[in-house]
Motif scaffolding. Sequence first.
Motif, PDB file in Angstrom:
ATOM      1  N   GLU A 198      44.588  39.053  38.906  1.00  0.00           N
ATOM      2  CA  GLU A 198      44.531  39.198  37.561  1.00  0.00           C
ATOM      3  C   GLU A 198      45.855  39.519  36.785  1.00  0.00           C
ATOM      4  O   GLU A 198      46.099  39.148  35.847  1.00  0.00           O
ATOM      5  CB  GLU A 198      43.201  39.939  36.957  1.00  0.00           C
ATOM      6  N   SER A 205      33.930  35.336  41.460  1.00  0.00           N
ATOM      7  CA  SER A 205      32.764  35.924  41.815  1.00  0.00           C
ATOM      8  C   SER A 205      32.813  37.151  40.834  1.00  0.00           C
ATOM      9  O   SER A 205      33.702  37.695  40.172  1.00  0.00           O
ATOM     10  CB  SER A 205      33.367  36.802  43.288  1.00  0.00           C
ATOM     11  N   LYS A 206      31.560  37.533  40.578  1.00  0.00           N
ATOM     12  CA  LYS A 206      31.361  38.631  39.867  1.00  0.00           C
ATOM     13  C   LYS A 206      31.855  40.039  40.768  1.00  0.00           C
ATOM     14  O   LYS A 206      31.677  40.232  41.732  1.00  0.00           O
ATOM     15  CB  LYS A 206      29.973  39.015  39.638  1.00  0.00           C
ATOM     16  N   ASP A 207      32.239  41.081  39.718  1.00  0.00           N
ATOM     17  CA  ASP A 207      32.833  42.149  40.555  1.00  0.00           C
ATOM     18  C   ASP A 207      31.717  43.153  41.262  1.00  0.00           C
ATOM     19  O   ASP A 207      32.078  43.728  42.216  1.00  0.00           O
ATOM     20  CB  ASP A 207      33.312  43.180  39.243  1.00  0.00           C
ATOM     21  N   LYS A 208      30.399  43.127  40.596  1.00  0.00           N
ATOM     22  CA  LYS A 208      29.365  43.618  41.321  1.00  0.00           C
ATOM     23  C   LYS A 208      29.222  43.156  42.576  1.00  0.00           C
ATOM     24  O   LYS A 208      28.479  44.044  43.427  1.00  0.00           O
ATOM     25  CB  LYS A 208      28.219  43.609  40.513  1.00  0.00           C
ATOM     26  N   LYS A 251      41.592  41.359  43.782  1.00  0.00           N
ATOM     27  CA  LYS A 251      41.254  40.687  42.446  1.00  0.00           C
ATOM     28  C   LYS A 251      42.119  41.109  41.296  1.00  0.00           C
ATOM     29  O   LYS A 251      42.679  40.451  40.419  1.00  0.00           O
ATOM     30  CB  LYS A 251      39.559  40.726  42.279  1.00  0.00           C
ATOM     31  N   ARG A 252      42.368  42.468  41.257  1.00  0.00           N
ATOM     32  CA  ARG A 252      42.749  43.122  39.952  1.00  0.00           C
ATOM     33  C   ARG A 252      44.350  42.815  40.181  1.00  0.00           C
ATOM     34  O   ARG A 252      45.072  42.443  39.229  1.00  0.00           O
ATOM     35  CB  ARG A 252      42.832  44.686  40.176  1.00  0.00           C
ATOM     36  N   LEU A 290      38.006  43.970  45.492  1.00  0.00           N
ATOM     37  CA  LEU A 290      38.383  43.977  43.989  1.00  0.00           C
ATOM     38  C   LEU A 290      39.921  44.326  43.790  1.00  0.00           C
ATOM     39  O   LEU A 290      40.316  44.040  42.933  1.00  0.00           O
ATOM     40  CB  LEU A 290      37.519  45.425  43.613  1.00  0.00           C
ATOM     41  N   LEU A 307      37.726  34.861  44.452  1.00  0.00           N
ATOM     42  CA  LEU A 307      37.845  36.097  43.636  1.00  0.00           C
ATOM     43  C   LEU A 307      37.597  35.971  42.386  1.00  0.00           C
ATOM     44  O   LEU A 307      36.862  36.711  41.628  1.00  0.00           O
ATOM     45  CB  LEU A 307      39.102  36.886  44.149  1.00  0.00           C
ATOM     46  N   LEU A 334      31.609  42.110  44.821  1.00  0.00           N
ATOM     47  CA  LEU A 334      32.542  42.344  45.848  1.00  0.00           C
ATOM     48  C   LEU A 334      32.854  43.659  46.088  1.00  0.00           C
ATOM     49  O   LEU A 334      32.352  44.792  45.408  1.00  0.00           O
ATOM     50  CB  LEU A 334      33.884  41.930  45.091  1.00  0.00           C
TER      51      LEU A 334
END
Length: 100
Positions: A89, A72-75, A85-86, A82, A69, A77
């Motif tokens: 983070e 990986s780019k946000d776009k 992932k948040r 997402l 995650l 996922l």
Amino acid sequence: MARRCSFTGKAVQVGHNVSHANNKTKKRFLPNLQVTSLYSDILDEMVRVRIAAKGLRTIEHNGGIDHFLMTSKDKDLGPDALKIKRRIEKVQAKQEGAAA
């Protein structure tokens, strides 16, 4: 719930069944979605996800759900990925703030 993997984007495909007489009828190819739990080292808990079998292999190849995650780019996922992932983070930022 959409028939789409949140991690790899694998979705339903459409094609034809072709008979011996070359008659064609519509067919849907569904992704191999599984509901499974993956362990996140950073969150220190099991995360329940709906993921394609190919996505499971991809995550394991990349060193686990956390590393997959974060690299990986946000776009690329889906919304479920997402959210996870948040959360990762947020916990990482809290750990770095406590260490400093």
